[in-house]
Scaffold this motif. Structure first.
Motif, PDB file in Angstrom:
ATOM      1  N   ALA A  23       0.837  -1.207   0.000  1.00  0.00           N
ATOM      2  CA  ALA A  23       0.000   0.000   0.000  1.00  0.00           C
ATOM      3  C   ALA A  23       0.873   1.258   0.000  1.00  0.00           C
ATOM      4  N   GLY A  24       1.744   1.368   0.967  1.00  0.00           N
ATOM      5  CA  GLY A  24       2.579   2.561   1.063  1.00  0.00           C
ATOM      6  C   GLY A  24       3.132   2.668   2.464  1.00  0.00           C
ATOM      7  N   SER A  25       4.236   3.371   2.581  1.00  0.00           N
ATOM      8  CA  SER A  25       4.858   3.486   3.904  1.00  0.00           C
ATOM      9  C   SER A  25       5.545   4.853   4.008  1.00  0.00           C
ATOM     10  N   MET A  83       4.532  10.107   2.447  1.00  0.00           N
ATOM     11  CA  MET A  83       4.292   8.690   2.168  1.00  0.00           C
ATOM     12  C   MET A  83       5.005   8.265   0.887  1.00  0.00           C
ATOM     13  N   LEU A  84       5.537   7.070   0.917  1.00  0.00           N
ATOM     14  CA  LEU A  84       6.143   6.481  -0.276  1.00  0.00           C
ATOM     15  C   LEU A  84       5.143   5.463  -0.827  1.00  0.00           C
ATOM     16  N   PRO A  85       4.634   5.677  -2.033  1.00  0.00           N
ATOM     17  CA  PRO A  85       3.613   4.743  -2.525  1.00  0.00           C
ATOM     18  C   PRO A  85       4.157   3.328  -2.693  1.00  0.00           C
ATOM     19  N   GLY A  86       3.318   2.347  -2.376  1.00  0.00           N
ATOM     20  CA  GLY A  86       3.710   0.942  -2.504  1.00  0.00           C
ATOM     21  C   GLY A  86       3.391   0.396  -3.896  1.00  0.00           C
ATOM     22  N   THR A  87       3.447  -0.927  -4.019  1.00  0.00           N
ATOM     23  CA  THR A  87       3.265  -1.573  -5.323  1.00  0.00           C
ATOM     24  C   THR A  87       1.934  -1.193  -5.977  1.00  0.00           C
ATOM     25  N   VAL A  89      -7.074   2.321  -2.777  1.00  0.00           N
ATOM     26  CA  VAL A  89      -6.021   1.875  -1.879  1.00  0.00           C
ATOM     27  C   VAL A  89      -5.849   2.954  -0.821  1.00  0.00           C
ATOM     28  N   GLN A  90      -5.588   2.518   0.402  1.00  0.00           N
ATOM     29  CA  GLN A  90      -5.440   3.456   1.506  1.00  0.00           C
ATOM     30  C   GLN A  90      -4.053   3.314   2.094  1.00  0.00           C
ATOM     31  N   MET A  91      -3.335   4.436   2.171  1.00  0.00           N
ATOM     32  CA  MET A  91      -1.989   4.399   2.755  1.00  0.00           C
ATOM     33  C   MET A  91      -2.072   5.005   4.149  1.00  0.00           C
ATOM     34  N   GLU A  92      -1.616   4.215   5.123  1.00  0.00           N
ATOM     35  CA  GLU A  92      -1.715   4.682   6.510  1.00  0.00           C
ATOM     36  C   GLU A  92      -0.355   4.581   7.184  1.00  0.00           C
ATOM     37  N   GLU A  93      -0.034   5.583   7.965  1.00  0.00           N
ATOM     38  CA  GLU A  93       1.203   5.562   8.740  1.00  0.00           C
ATOM     39  C   GLU A  93       0.947   6.391   9.999  1.00  0.00           C
ATOM     40  N   ALA A  94       1.361   5.864  11.143  1.00  0.00           N
ATOM     41  CA  ALA A  94       1.110   6.558  12.401  1.00  0.00           C
ATOM     42  C   ALA A  94       1.685   7.972  12.356  1.00  0.00           C
ATOM     43  N   GLY A  95       0.869   8.933  12.729  1.00  0.00           N
ATOM     44  CA  GLY A  95       1.341  10.317  12.792  1.00  0.00           C
ATOM     45  C   GLY A  95       1.138  11.096  11.509  1.00  0.00           C
ATOM     46  N   LEU A  97      -6.667   6.640  -2.269  1.00  0.00           N
ATOM     47  CA  LEU A  97      -6.532   6.977  -3.691  1.00  0.00           C
ATOM     48  C   LEU A  97      -7.372   6.049  -4.554  1.00  0.00           C
ATOM     49  N   PRO A  98      -7.956   6.590  -5.637  1.00  0.00           N
ATOM     50  CA  PRO A  98      -8.590   5.679  -6.591  1.00  0.00           C
ATOM     51  C   PRO A  98      -7.502   4.876  -7.297  1.00  0.00           C
ATOM     52  N   LEU A  99      -7.851   3.670  -7.711  1.00  0.00           N
ATOM     53  CA  LEU A  99      -6.841   2.771  -8.246  1.00  0.00           C
ATOM     54  C   LEU A  99      -7.409   2.017  -9.442  1.00  0.00           C
ATOM     55  N   SER A 100      -6.780   2.203 -10.580  1.00  0.00           N
ATOM     56  CA  SER A 100      -7.238   1.471 -11.752  1.00  0.00           C
ATOM     57  C   SER A 100      -6.147   0.487 -12.151  1.00  0.00           C
ATOM     58  N   ILE A 101      -6.201  -0.705 -11.563  1.00  0.00           N
ATOM     59  CA  ILE A 101      -5.176  -1.704 -11.876  1.00  0.00           C
ATOM     60  C   ILE A 101      -5.846  -3.003 -12.319  1.00  0.00           C
ATOM     61  N   SER A 102      -5.124  -3.750 -13.130  1.00  0.00           N
ATOM     62  CA  SER A 102      -5.569  -5.098 -13.489  1.00  0.00           C
ATOM     63  C   SER A 102      -4.724  -6.069 -12.685  1.00  0.00           C
TER      64      SER A 102
END
Ligand SMILES: [Zn+2]
Length: 479
Positions: free
Chosen positions: A112-114, A130-134, A173-179, A185-190
């Protein structure tokens, strides 16, 4: 890795090639297609899926945007706030269609993201971001999950994120990190996935049915049994990718061909009669998920666009239905649905002569493929073969249950009720459908004669077979 066009097509993998190309048309037309390929180890599922990235044309994005923002419809937190004038001045770049893989050692943060540690520890301008994940980095592209059944078994938390991403189109997809504030984000992936149901932990359907249902199509992949195909596979150039040079012209040519087909998708109409028939089949066969109907509809539209048809026909529906339903129905139910659809098609065909269904002379390599398809006996023989395999596999896997089932079918036969139709190996679609003689009633509401039949098995000379001589009532049932 091999180029897509160089891969050898044979009877066992032909369906996968068809659906990869339909999915590619969908992706180019901004319709994500989730594809699940089931098959034995070493059949080349992942090789075909990985090679398919070469036939997809490049996309344009706002330069260096890790979220792959479309310059016309930016969605990331940084670019979606830009005004129309500001968007007009952003630099745009062309990149290959994002194609990322989720490994079995992945974590929620990597998918997701970190927290972006590089930016946080930047000595000049440190900031928490945030750094977006895969998943966010695959926006407008493909995510490959190898052995998705194992992932669903060992990492349910990652499966939950996939469910969210595949739940709707577009997903999210939801990116969460404490603090830090949560970013959704909307996500259009196959999502393209593979699995081997014959190895631990078994079929995805049994492990996480919800995830299995998220896939639009489930394609079956088999080993090649054609000697010529095997010889060709052995003769393939096995040099590593970095020594083989650029994407071959054949892949680029096929890519251009698919772009041309994708431009037709928006104009393809689907007749009301077909939609109504599909709705009736949904009700009649108690299909659980509306996604199945949506998959059939979308797949049929893509197939019609692929073969230059302005309107969806029954052949389009029949081409995609097995893959849209085989992970949602039992093999027996699937055969019944296909039989109904085939009847609808035959009804239409009896009114009009239909031209050769899937024949496009302009497609690169079409002449060979068309000839092979004719030789293979087309889609019906493939469905029949698949049914036999699945039924056989179930018997192999649960021999005791299969024996019990057969024994109980034999018992019913003696009593003359609910006789199981014999499965003809040539064509299950021609099996007689035998309905129960009467509507089922509670046992207690039956008269004694209706509830119990007692008798002995005798030879019946008038019917050349066995019969039961009953002692309750005076009738002899056919055996
Ligand atoms: Zn952006």
């Amino acid at each position: 890795m091999h180029s897509y066009s160089s891969l050898i097509r044979h009877e066992g993998n032909r369906e996968l090639f068809t659906f990869v190309e339909l999915a590619a048309i969908g992706i180019i037309a901004d319709i994500p297609i989730h594809l699940h390929v089931e098959g034995l180890r070493g059949t080349g599922k992942t090789t075909i899926l990985r090679a398919a990235r070469h036939i997809l044309p490049k996309i344009s994005r706002i330069k260096d945007c890790l979220f792959n923002c479309n310059p016309q419809f930016p969605h990331c937190p940084r670019h979606k706030v830009l005004t129309k004038d500001e968007l007009g001045t952003v630099v745009v770049e062309q990149i290959p269609v994002p194609f990322l893989e989720i490994s079995h050692s992945a974590k929620i943060g990597t998918i997701a993201g970190s927290l972006d540690l590089a930016r946080l520890t930047d000595t000049e301008q440190p900031e928490a971001a945030m750094l977006p994940g895969t998943l966010p980095r695959s926006h407008r592209g493909i995510v490959l999950v190898d052995e998705v059944n194992r992932l669903a078994d060992t990492a349910p938390e990652l499966t939950d994120i996939l469910l969210d991403a595949m739940g709707t189109k577009p997903g999210r997809v939801q990116m969460e990190e404490a603090g830090l504030p949560t970013v959704a984000l909307p996500l259009s992936i196959s999502v393209w996935a593979t699995s081997n149901p014959d190895e631990d932990p078994g079929s995805l359907m049994d492990i996480r049915k919800q995830l299995s249902d998220r896939f639009d199509f489930m394609v079956q992949m088999e080993r090649s049994v054609e000697a010529e195909a095997l010889v060709s596979i052995l003769n393939l150039d096995h040099k590593p990718e970095h020594l083989r040079g650029k994407i071959p012209a054949a892949d680029l040519e096929l890519g251009k061909y698919l772009v041309q087909k994708a431009s037709r998708v928006g104009a393809v109409k689907i007749p009301t009669t077909i939609v109504r028939s599909l709705a009736q089949i949904y009700i009649k066969h108690h299909l659980e998920s509306l996604r199945s109907l949506e998959a059939i509809k979308t797949g049929a539209i893509l197939n019609a666009a692929r073969w230059n048809r302005p309107e969806v026909g029954w052949n389009d529906v029949l081409t995609v239905t097995p893959a849209a339903l085989r992970h949602r129905l039992s093999p027996e139910q699937l055969v019944a649905v296909l039989q109904d659809l085939k009847q609808e098609r035959d009804l239409v065909n009896s009114r009009a002569v239909v031209a050769c269904a899937d024949c496009d002379q302009n497609e690169p390599g079409s002449a060979d493929r068309h000839r092979q398809q004719k030789q293979s006996g087309g889609i019906w023989s493939r469905i029949v073969a698949w049914c036999q395999r699945v039924l056989g596999r179930r018997r192999d896997r649960y021999p005791a249950a299969a024996k019990r089932k057969e024994a109980s079918a034999g018992g019913n036969k003696l009593a003359g009720i609910g006789r199981r139709p014999q499965l003809k190996p040539e064509n299950p679609l021609e099996m007689p459908l035998v309905a129960p003689p009467e509507v089922a009633r509670p046992l207690l509401s039956l008269a004694r004669e209706g509830a119990i039949t007692e008798g002995e098995l005798i030879d019946d000379p008038t019917r050349a077979g066995k019969a039961i001589r009953t002692t309750v009532g005076n009738e002899a049932d056919e055996g």
